[in-house]
Design an enzyme around this catalytic site. Sequence first.
Site, PDB file in Angstrom:
ATOM      1  N   TYR A  11     -12.223   8.148 -14.044  1.00 35.56           N
ATOM      2  CA  TYR A  11     -12.690   6.538 -13.058  1.00 35.56           C
ATOM      3  C   TYR A  11     -13.257   5.196 -13.820  1.00 35.56           C
ATOM      4  CZ  TYR A  11     -13.520   3.495  -9.287  1.00 35.56           C
ATOM      5  OH  TYR A  11     -13.289   2.071  -8.758  1.00 35.56           O
ATOM      6  N   ASP A  25       0.992  -0.819  -0.090  1.00 43.13           N
ATOM      7  CA  ASP A  25      -0.302  -0.232  -0.067  1.00 43.13           C
ATOM      8  C   ASP A  25       1.125   1.170  -0.278  1.00 43.13           C
ATOM      9  OD1 ASP A  25      -2.216   2.057   0.516  1.00 43.13           O
ATOM     10  OD2 ASP A  25      -3.378   0.179   1.197  1.00 43.13           O
ATOM     11  N   ASN A  68      -4.758   6.004   0.281  1.00 41.40           N
ATOM     12  CA  ASN A  68      -5.991   5.393   0.955  1.00 41.40           C
ATOM     13  C   ASN A  68      -6.389   5.300   2.183  1.00 41.40           C
ATOM     14  OD1 ASN A  68      -7.927   6.825  -0.734  1.00 41.40           O
ATOM     15  ND2 ASN A  68      -7.097   5.927  -2.797  1.00 41.40           N
ATOM     16  N   LYS A  80     -10.278   5.857  -6.277  1.00 46.23           N
ATOM     17  CA  LYS A  80     -11.067   5.975  -6.224  1.00 46.23           C
ATOM     18  C   LYS A  80     -12.809   6.422  -6.979  1.00 46.23           C
ATOM     19  CE  LYS A  80     -12.218   4.758  -2.122  1.00 46.23           C
ATOM     20  NZ  LYS A  80     -12.186   3.761  -1.029  1.00 46.23           N
ATOM     21  N   LEU A 104     -21.324   8.564  -0.576  1.00 42.90           N
ATOM     22  CA  LEU A 104     -22.712   8.546   0.476  1.00 42.90           C
ATOM     23  C   LEU A 104     -22.266   8.422   1.661  1.00 42.90           C
ATOM     24  CD1 LEU A 104     -24.692   9.804   0.413  1.00 42.90           C
ATOM     25  CD2 LEU A 104     -25.829   7.410  -0.260  1.00 42.90           C
ATOM     26  N   LYS A 153     -10.985   1.585 -15.476  1.00 38.46           N
ATOM     27  CA  LYS A 153     -11.200  -0.200 -14.882  1.00 38.46           C
ATOM     28  C   LYS A 153     -11.811  -0.284 -16.145  1.00 38.46           C
ATOM     29  CE  LYS A 153     -10.932   0.161 -10.414  1.00 38.46           C
ATOM     30  NZ  LYS A 153      -9.946  -0.234  -9.707  1.00 38.46           N
ATOM     31  N   VAL A 213     -26.685  15.905  -1.080  1.00 34.91           N
ATOM     32  CA  VAL A 213     -27.189  15.610  -2.068  1.00 34.91           C
ATOM     33  C   VAL A 213     -27.015  16.044  -3.502  1.00 34.91           C
ATOM     34  CG1 VAL A 213     -28.455  13.968  -2.754  1.00 34.91           C
ATOM     35  CG2 VAL A 213     -28.673  14.728   0.138  1.00 34.91           C
ATOM     36  N   SER A 268     -15.436  -2.962 -11.129  1.00 38.36           N
ATOM     37  CA  SER A 268     -16.453  -1.387 -10.659  1.00 38.36           C
ATOM     38  C   SER A 268     -17.388  -1.643 -11.332  1.00 38.36           C
ATOM     39  CB  SER A 268     -15.734   0.040 -11.119  1.00 38.36           C
ATOM     40  OG  SER A 268     -16.967   0.641 -11.010  1.00 38.36           O
TER      41      SER A 268
END
Length: 356
Positions: free
Chosen positions: A161, A35, A39, A95, A212, A165, A229, A135
Amino acid sequence: MANGKTVLVTGGAGYVGSHTVVELLEQNYNVISIDNLVNAYADSPTEKPESLKRIEKLTGKSITSYNIDIRCKDNLDKVFKTHKIDYVIHFAALKSVGESCAKPLQYYQNNISGSCVLFEVMSENNVKKLVFSSSATVYGTPQKLPLDENHPTGQGCTNPYGKTKFFVEEIMKDLCSSDSEWSAISLRYFNPVGAHESGLIGEDPSGIPNNLMPFIAQVAVGRRAKLSVYGSDYDTIDGTGVRDYIHVNDLAIGHVRALDKFCDNNFKGFKPYNLGTGKGLSVLQMVEAFKKASGKDIPYEIVDRRPGDIASCYADASLALKELNWSATKDVNAMCKDTWNWQSKNPNGYQTKTAN
């Protein structure tokens, strides 16, 4: 069973990576984590990441850990030369959908170049069994719902992103076509949420959360004043975006089931599987579920849509059930309850030193 086999986990100290490491250890795999701490949190660049320290406490097992970047070929090769590695699970990637739209070069350089270096080093060291953290963004704007693995990929990807992938999946396909010794499984996630039921590990994004659930949790614990939102005019049940949320522990189990597939001598080449629940929930439905689980109010405001977002996305995960014997078992109540357990015990994430 693992039979003492060794798995190299790139991005092993991150959110999904760390939960998968727990599951691997519980299934008697030896784990090596790599790592670069983009993140993940560590007290210093040379210290073992805090998530891995807690996993060792949780499982009573040790984890070999390297704080290096997979784009550094020499450092990566030393790890492969030092250890006998049987499988690789590749999580290491930037990500954030929104950030990828603002910083596309950073995403292409990290996610695609990093993967190419990893695959090169794997080939040179004759390690050719790979599980890739992909993803649902590879499907782009859905042509039909629910999304199954036969849905076209790479057509109408709405953000860099998702394109990274998709491109890495294409590289994996070409790699498997060029060399019959390669076997690669791509796990296309939908929206990972939740935390380990112990509350010792969970999602701890750096800076302002891009997803979220950690944003809701940080509002509930008082770290943030309100939730933003993004958009209320989508063609959905309440105008907010609908996603297929999946508990991170279910996701972790999916990775171990993918490794089991490599024990089938008939399995060759590249194969994708969706990991999701098959049900969509809107942003406001998730807010209500979290309020119920935490007993806290979640103030929010409606703001403009984010670039790269789509209205609805949820999975058909029947192929994973059929071929990996995997299905999601935890519902939205468990997702919210476990997230709140983690966040309330760790109001400042991994920098909270009093977690028990």
